[in-house]
Design an enzyme around this catalytic site. Structure first.
Site, short mmCIF file in Angstrom:
data_model
loop_
_atom_site.label_atom_id
_atom_site.label_comp_id
_atom_site.label_asym_id
_atom_site.label_seq_id
_atom_site.Cartn_x
_atom_site.Cartn_y
_atom_site.Cartn_z
N HIS A 33 0.88 -1.17 0.00
CA HIS A 33 0.00 0.00 0.00
C HIS A 33 0.91 1.22 0.00
O HIS A 33 1.98 1.19 0.62
CB HIS A 33 -0.91 -0.01 1.24
CG HIS A 33 -1.84 1.16 1.29
ND1 HIS A 33 -2.79 1.37 0.32
CD2 HIS A 33 -1.94 2.19 2.16
CE1 HIS A 33 -3.46 2.48 0.62
NE2 HIS A 33 -2.95 3.00 1.73
N HIS A 45 -3.43 9.31 1.64
CA HIS A 45 -3.44 8.16 0.76
C HIS A 45 -4.82 7.95 0.15
O HIS A 45 -5.81 8.47 0.64
CB HIS A 45 -2.95 6.89 1.48
CG HIS A 45 -3.78 6.48 2.65
ND1 HIS A 45 -4.17 5.18 2.85
CD2 HIS A 45 -4.30 7.17 3.69
CE1 HIS A 45 -4.88 5.10 3.97
NE2 HIS A 45 -4.96 6.30 4.50
N CYS A 123 -3.50 3.09 -5.27
CA CYS A 123 -2.85 4.01 -4.33
C CYS A 123 -1.45 4.41 -4.79
O CYS A 123 -1.01 5.53 -4.54
CB CYS A 123 -2.82 3.41 -2.92
SG CYS A 123 -2.02 1.80 -2.85
#
Length: 181
Positions: A33, A45, A123
Site C-alpha cells: 500500500h 493516501h 494508491c
C-alpha cells in the site's frame, strides 16, 4: 519516528526520518500500500474502505473496490504491525514536483471520493502522480511484466473486472488529472 529507506544505488537499508513529500511503501504481505508523507506523523493516501486503519487481513479485498477516498491519517495507525519504507522510487527517472505543490494538491484532494482501479488507478498511481505529476505503478508493472503464471489467470480476471469499473469512472479520473494540472 524512524523508518527504513531502500537506497537503490548502494542496495542497502538505512534508517531515516520521512520528510514531507516522501512516498511511503507499506508492506501488506502479498502487495504494497502506498501513501504520501505530509509531515508531523501524517500521511495522505487513496484509501479503499478495506485499507483503512485496522483493516488487517481484509485489506487485500481492496482489489474489488471501484471507489476510494483520499484520507489523511497517522502513519503508525495505517502501518499497524506491517513494515514500511520511504521509497521515492522514481526520483532517478522523474524530477519530483515542488514540495509546496505536492502538499497543496494532496490537501486539496482530502475527502474526495475517487475511482479505484487496481490496474490503472490504485494508491501507488495516486501518490506518484502527486510527487512526479505522472501516475505510475511499478507493482502492477512487475506483476504483469514478470509473467507470474500462478497469478496470471487471476490477474486477467481482475483486469477484466477492474476494467469495467475503470471505464465507468473515467470522468472522475479525468477530473483528478485536471486538479493536479
Amino acid at each position: 519516528m524512524l523508518c527504513f529507506c531502500h537506497n537503490r544505488i548502494r542496495k542497502s537499508i538505512v534508517q531515516i526520518m520521512p520528510q514531507p513529500g516522501d512516498l511511503i511503501e507499506i508492506f501488506r504481505g502479498t502487495y504494497q500500500h502506498w501513501a504520501l508523507y505530509v509531515g508531523e506523523g501524517y500521511i495522505v493516501h487513496l484509501c479503499p474502505p478495506t485499507e483503512a486503519a485496522g483493516a488487517g487481513a481484509y485489506s487485500l479485498v481492496s482489489v474489488l473496490c471501484d471507489t476510494a477516498v483520499v484520507t489523511k491519517e497517522r502513519l503508525e495507525e495505517i502501518v499497524g504491525k506491517d513494515r514500511f519504507l520511504v521509497n521515492n522510487l522514481l526520483d532517478g527517472e522523474h524530477q519530483p514536483r515542488n514540495i509546496y505543490d505536492i502538499l497543496r494538491d494532496a490537501r486539496s484532494l482530502l475527502g474526495l471520493e475517487m475511482p479505484y482501479c487496481i490496474m490503472r488507478g490504485n494508491c501507488e498511481h495516486f501518490v506518484t502522480e502527486l510527487r512526479y505529476g505522472r501516475a505510475e505503478s511499478r507493482q502492477v508493472y512487475y506483476a504483469l511484466g514478470l509473467g507470474v503464471r500462478a497469478v496470471g489467470v487471476g490477474m486477467k480476471a481482475l483486469n477484466a473486472a477492474s476494467s469495467l469499473s475503470c471505464v465507468k469512472s473515467k470522468q472522475k479520473r479525468q477530473r483528478f488529472s485536471i486538479c493536479l494540472g
